[in-house]
Design an enzyme around this catalytic site. Structure first.
Site, PDB file in Angstrom:
ATOM      1  N   ALA A  25       0.810  -1.223   0.000  1.00 23.93           N
ATOM      2  CA  ALA A  25       0.000   0.000   0.000  1.00 23.93           C
ATOM      3  C   ALA A  25       0.846   1.278   0.000  1.00 23.93           C
ATOM      4  O   ALA A  25       0.417   2.308  -0.515  1.00 23.93           O
ATOM      5  CB  ALA A  25      -0.942  -0.014   1.198  1.00 23.93           C
ATOM      6  N   HIS A 123      -3.502  -9.856  -4.409  1.00 26.26           N
ATOM      7  CA  HIS A 123      -4.767  -9.713  -3.674  1.00 26.26           C
ATOM      8  C   HIS A 123      -5.923  -9.269  -4.567  1.00 26.26           C
ATOM      9  O   HIS A 123      -6.933  -8.793  -4.072  1.00 26.26           O
ATOM     10  CB  HIS A 123      -4.589  -8.726  -2.520  1.00 26.26           C
ATOM     11  CG  HIS A 123      -3.676  -9.235  -1.433  1.00 26.26           C
ATOM     12  ND1 HIS A 123      -3.091  -8.426  -0.495  1.00 26.26           N
ATOM     13  CD2 HIS A 123      -3.241 -10.488  -1.146  1.00 26.26           C
ATOM     14  CE1 HIS A 123      -2.341  -9.154   0.327  1.00 26.26           C
ATOM     15  NE2 HIS A 123      -2.408 -10.399  -0.057  1.00 26.26           N
ATOM     16  N   CYS A 134     -23.528 -16.916 -11.086  1.00 27.58           N
ATOM     17  CA  CYS A 134     -23.281 -17.471 -12.431  1.00 27.58           C
ATOM     18  C   CYS A 134     -21.836 -17.266 -12.895  1.00 27.58           C
ATOM     19  O   CYS A 134     -21.437 -17.776 -13.933  1.00 27.58           O
ATOM     20  CB  CYS A 134     -24.251 -16.887 -13.457  1.00 27.58           C
ATOM     21  SG  CYS A 134     -23.919 -15.159 -13.876  1.00 27.58           S
TER      22      CYS A 134
HETATM   23  P1  CNA Z   1       0.427  -1.614   5.193  1.00 29.41           P
HETATM   24  O1  CNA Z   1       0.452  -2.653   6.220  1.00 29.41           O
HETATM   25  O2  CNA Z   1      -0.536  -0.492   5.345  1.00 29.41           O
HETATM   26  O3  CNA Z   1       1.921  -1.016   5.103  1.00 29.41           O
HETATM   27  C1  CNA Z   1       2.244   0.047   4.254  1.00 29.41           C
HETATM   28  C2  CNA Z   1       3.685   0.451   4.569  1.00 29.41           C
HETATM   29  O4  CNA Z   1       4.076   1.396   3.592  1.00 29.41           O
HETATM   30  C3  CNA Z   1       3.899   1.087   5.928  1.00 29.41           C
HETATM   31  O5  CNA Z   1       4.874   0.359   6.637  1.00 29.41           O
HETATM   32  C4  CNA Z   1       4.383   2.516   5.615  1.00 29.41           C
HETATM   33  O6  CNA Z   1       5.435   2.931   6.456  1.00 29.41           O
HETATM   34  C5  CNA Z   1       4.883   2.376   4.203  1.00 29.41           C
HETATM   35  N1  CNA Z   1       4.757   3.582   3.396  1.00 29.41           N
HETATM   36  C6  CNA Z   1       3.686   4.413   3.278  1.00 29.41           C
HETATM   37  N2  CNA Z   1       3.946   5.389   2.395  1.00 29.41           N
HETATM   38  C7  CNA Z   1       5.214   5.191   1.950  1.00 29.41           C
HETATM   39  C8  CNA Z   1       6.057   5.878   1.047  1.00 29.41           C
HETATM   40  N3  CNA Z   1       5.662   6.975   0.401  1.00 29.41           N
HETATM   41  N4  CNA Z   1       7.318   5.386   0.836  1.00 29.41           N
HETATM   42  C9  CNA Z   1       7.747   4.288   1.493  1.00 29.41           C
HETATM   43  N5  CNA Z   1       6.987   3.593   2.374  1.00 29.41           N
HETATM   44  C10 CNA Z   1       5.738   4.036   2.589  1.00 29.41           C
HETATM   45  O7  CNA Z   1       0.188  -2.202   3.736  1.00 29.41           O
HETATM   46  P2  CNA Z   1       0.685  -3.586   3.115  1.00 29.41           P
HETATM   47  O8  CNA Z   1       0.626  -3.418   1.662  1.00 29.41           O
HETATM   48  O9  CNA Z   1       1.914  -4.055   3.758  1.00 29.41           O
HETATM   49  O10 CNA Z   1      -0.471  -4.583   3.568  1.00 29.41           O
HETATM   50  C11 CNA Z   1      -1.089  -5.387   2.655  1.00 29.41           C
HETATM   51  C12 CNA Z   1      -2.567  -5.038   2.434  1.00 29.41           C
HETATM   52  C13 CNA Z   1      -2.804  -3.580   2.260  1.00 29.41           C
HETATM   53  C14 CNA Z   1      -3.010  -5.644   1.138  1.00 29.41           C
HETATM   54  O11 CNA Z   1      -3.983  -6.596   1.396  1.00 29.41           O
HETATM   55  C15 CNA Z   1      -3.581  -4.514   0.278  1.00 29.41           C
HETATM   56  O12 CNA Z   1      -4.687  -4.915  -0.463  1.00 29.41           O
HETATM   57  C16 CNA Z   1      -3.958  -3.478   1.269  1.00 29.41           C
HETATM   58  N6  CNA Z   1      -4.101  -2.099   0.775  1.00 29.41           N
HETATM   59  C17 CNA Z   1      -3.964  -1.781  -0.530  1.00 29.41           C
HETATM   60  C18 CNA Z   1      -4.115  -0.466  -0.954  1.00 29.41           C
HETATM   61  C19 CNA Z   1      -3.957  -0.148  -2.423  1.00 29.41           C
HETATM   62  O13 CNA Z   1      -4.304  -0.959  -3.272  1.00 29.41           O
HETATM   63  N7  CNA Z   1      -3.437   1.049  -2.734  1.00 29.41           N
HETATM   64  C20 CNA Z   1      -4.405   0.534  -0.016  1.00 29.41           C
HETATM   65  C21 CNA Z   1      -4.551   0.166   1.329  1.00 29.41           C
HETATM   66  C22 CNA Z   1      -4.383  -1.144   1.708  1.00 29.41           C
END
Ligand code: CNA
Length: 242
Positions: A25, A123, A134
């Site tokens: 994310a 995901h 269907c």
């Molecule tokens: P998470 O657990 O929310 O972790 C996100 C990480 O990204 C955090 O540790 C932040 O510190 C880091 N972060 C945020 N912004 C930045 C940046 N600009 N530069 C560097 N690091 C950054 O999300 P994960 O992806 O680890 O967890 C998985 C979930 C989140 C999945 O099931 C996704 O479907 C789900 N998700 C997806 C979205 C999307 O599609 N954009 C949005 C929110 C959640």
């Protein structure tokens, strides 16, 4: 990032034959899509439904509270107007002349919008839907972005092609992800807290090579990586791919 780290990683990338980017994310926060676990992420905001958002994103909640699920889903999980940011663009440009595969946990379609071709969506995607009765498939554009969608052919419930908590991942996608990670000589992990399994276990399949993690906050996976960069992902990727 200090100059020494930057030069070392650039040299490694220059020699690399197969690069995998494993993202989450945090790749899309700069596009205005909140993540889950940052201080300002969705899980740290009080749910306006009285139910934690983590629970609302579960298989059981989708089927047992479908109307509330969709109220939440359309307002909070779907971003049809979001644009790729410099992280997506840096990766799409890098793929043009390198062997790069992206494995993403994101469901926002922004890598493809930026022009990336080899994207494994672990995901699922908010751009794809199907009828639970269907099996007919629908795109995001074919649905009204409000209320509970039903199949025009059979009346069945239409659901997002997104993996909810309590559901297995698409088997072909995860097996392909295991294969590409096991063959990679460089793995860049970016914008993910590395909390969600089985994706968080994917780097363990890498046989040999360099693991780089770029994330604003420390993660439990940092200690397994050769390079740990706590910086904005887009800025770091632009510097490393320059
Ligand atoms: P998470 O657990 O929310 O972790 C996100 C990480 O990204 C955090 O540790 C932040 O510190 C880091 N972060 C945020 N912004 C930045 C940046 N600009 N530069 C560097 N690091 C950054 O999300 P994960 O992806 O680890 O967890 C998985 C979930 C989140 C999945 O099931 C996704 O479907 C789900 N998700 C997806 C979205 C999307 O599609 N954009 C949005 C929110 C959640």
């Amino acid at each position: 990032m200090d100059d020494k780290t930057k030069q070392e990683i650039r040299a490694i990338l220059k020699e690399a034959k197969r690069v995998v980017f494993l993202g989450g994310a945090g790749v899309s926060t700069a596009s205005g899509i909140p993540d889950f676990r940052s201080p300002q992420g969705l899980y740290n905001i009080k749910s306006k439904y009285g139910v934690p958002y983590e629970v609302m994103l579960s298989h059981d909640y989708l089927y047992e509270n479908t109307k509330t699920f969709y109220d939440f889903y359309w307002s909070t999980m779907v971003y049809p107007n979001a644009k790729p940011n410099k992280a997506h663009i840096a990766l799409a440009n890098y793929e043009k002349d390198h062997n790069l595969v992206i494995v993403t946990q994101n469901i926002d379609g922004l890598h493809q919008l930026a022009g990336s071709k080899k994207v494994l969506e672990a995901h699922g995607s908010t751009y794809r839907y199907y009828c639970t009765r269907c099996g007919k498939k629908f795109s995001l554009d074919e649905l009204q972005h409000e209320g509970v969608p039903h199949c025009p052919d059979c009346g069945g419930l239409i659901r997002p092609d997104v993996t909810m908590y309590g559901e297995p991942l698409d088997e072909d996608t995860i097996l392909t992800a295991v294969q590409v990670v096991s063959m990679a000589d460089v793995l860049i992990i970016g914008g993910t807290s590395m909390n969600v399994y089985p994706v968080a276990a994917l780097p363990d399949y890498m046989k040999s090579g360099t693991k780089i993690i770029i994330n604003l906050e420390p993660t439990a996976y940092d200690r397994h990586c050769d390079y740990v960069i706590h910086e904005d992902l887009g800025t770091a990727l632009e510097e490393l791919f320059a």
